[in-house]
Design a protein around this motif. Sequence first.
Motif, PDB file in Angstrom:
ATOM      1  N   LEU B  27     -21.748 -42.689  31.073  1.00 60.43           N
ATOM      2  CA  LEU B  27     -21.938 -41.914  29.846  1.00 60.43           C
ATOM      3  C   LEU B  27     -21.740 -42.813  28.645  1.00 60.43           C
ATOM      4  N   TRP B  31     -24.451 -43.444  25.868  1.00 57.98           N
ATOM      5  CA  TRP B  31     -24.156 -43.106  24.484  1.00 57.98           C
ATOM      6  C   TRP B  31     -24.469 -44.273  23.565  1.00 57.98           C
ATOM      7  N   THR B  45     -28.800 -35.774  31.849  1.00 60.03           N
ATOM      8  CA  THR B  45     -28.207 -34.439  31.969  1.00 60.03           C
ATOM      9  C   THR B  45     -27.197 -34.337  33.099  1.00 60.03           C
ATOM     10  N   VAL B  48     -23.818 -35.654  32.013  1.00 59.83           N
ATOM     11  CA  VAL B  48     -23.128 -34.745  31.094  1.00 59.83           C
ATOM     12  C   VAL B  48     -22.556 -33.555  31.849  1.00 59.83           C
ATOM     13  N   ILE B  86     -19.379 -36.817  24.723  1.00 63.26           N
ATOM     14  CA  ILE B  86     -20.477 -35.914  25.076  1.00 63.26           C
ATOM     15  C   ILE B  86     -21.094 -35.343  23.806  1.00 63.26           C
ATOM     16  N   TYR B  89     -23.068 -37.924  21.873  1.00 58.80           N
ATOM     17  CA  TYR B  89     -24.299 -38.239  22.583  1.00 58.80           C
ATOM     18  C   TYR B  89     -25.351 -37.170  22.325  1.00 58.80           C
TER      19      TYR B  89
END
Lengths: 114, 216
Positions: B27, B31, B45, B48, B86, B89
Amino acid sequence: NFTHGIMHLIQGDVGPFKPGLPVSVPLWLAVNLRQRQRCRLVKPGWMEVARLEEVRDMEKEEVLFTEMPANNIFVVGNIVLDCAKEDIEKADEVMMVLRDIWDIRQAKLRRSVD
Amino acid sequence: DTHDVFHESNLNEEEEELTAEEVLAKLQEAWLNEKNAPELLNPQTEIVECLLDEIENMEENLATLEKGDIRITVHKMEMSRIKFLINSYLRTRLDKIQDNYEFYSKLEGDQRNRLSKEESDFLDKYKDTVEGLFRSLCYRHMPGNFDWSKVVKKIPKPNLQSAVFVKVENDVPGLEIRDTAGDGRDETIDLGRGEQHLLQYSMISHLLPDGAVSLT
């Protein structure tokens, strides 16, 4: 200066914590514990005045950028010096040398744009 | 004897081959890439959703502890950090969609995969709202009869030629750099592992999905 078992964080395990024994934790956790006075910070290996002065002298001689002893050295250096000055010996000198290295590299960047 | 309720959330589940730690690292990479790239990248997806699950598990576990346990603060801090990642992002992606909504709504077929289902819905609603606003604010009052089908608009696109800092994760021999100014200064260079370069985005965009390079 406290005791705790292993903590299973999402990003990995930390601990166990025993008073007096050094433990490796993520930087954000170390800063937080230090601010709550639950620990002291052990300085990173590269944070010695002599070592940093070597780096600075090399940076002065070289036309191009030299390799730094660690990634994010300036960020980590600033954070550690900010919150745990008393734990680092010769903290002021370390800060000065780090700033020198930073300035030298900045100057190189500016000159290269011309 | 303490029964460590947190251990379960770190066990590998059948479907995933990655540990939570590795998913988090992915992630972070996604990001950084998304923040630095001028165009919308492929949505991660699964990453996340996986992390949102982890956070949910962690929150449930925390509820079973008594107050004042030092672990609570530590875990809460970590969860805050992950939620921030999250959040940032997803927001970066939404910003990109908003900045170039016409361009993205004209994407067809495969390319539409760059938006998640929710982002696609967002895009449609956003487009309607903005165009409705333009219409009620000024189009109605413009003199003469405007025939929109005769107007050929130049649609703003993301600038794929922006400069980006690139960190090389795996060797890339023979990367072709084309001179977009047409001066014939084409070059072919080799990218070695661990090097950092400042390059035009369009020249390296194909290397991003496999992770051969990452943007810093």
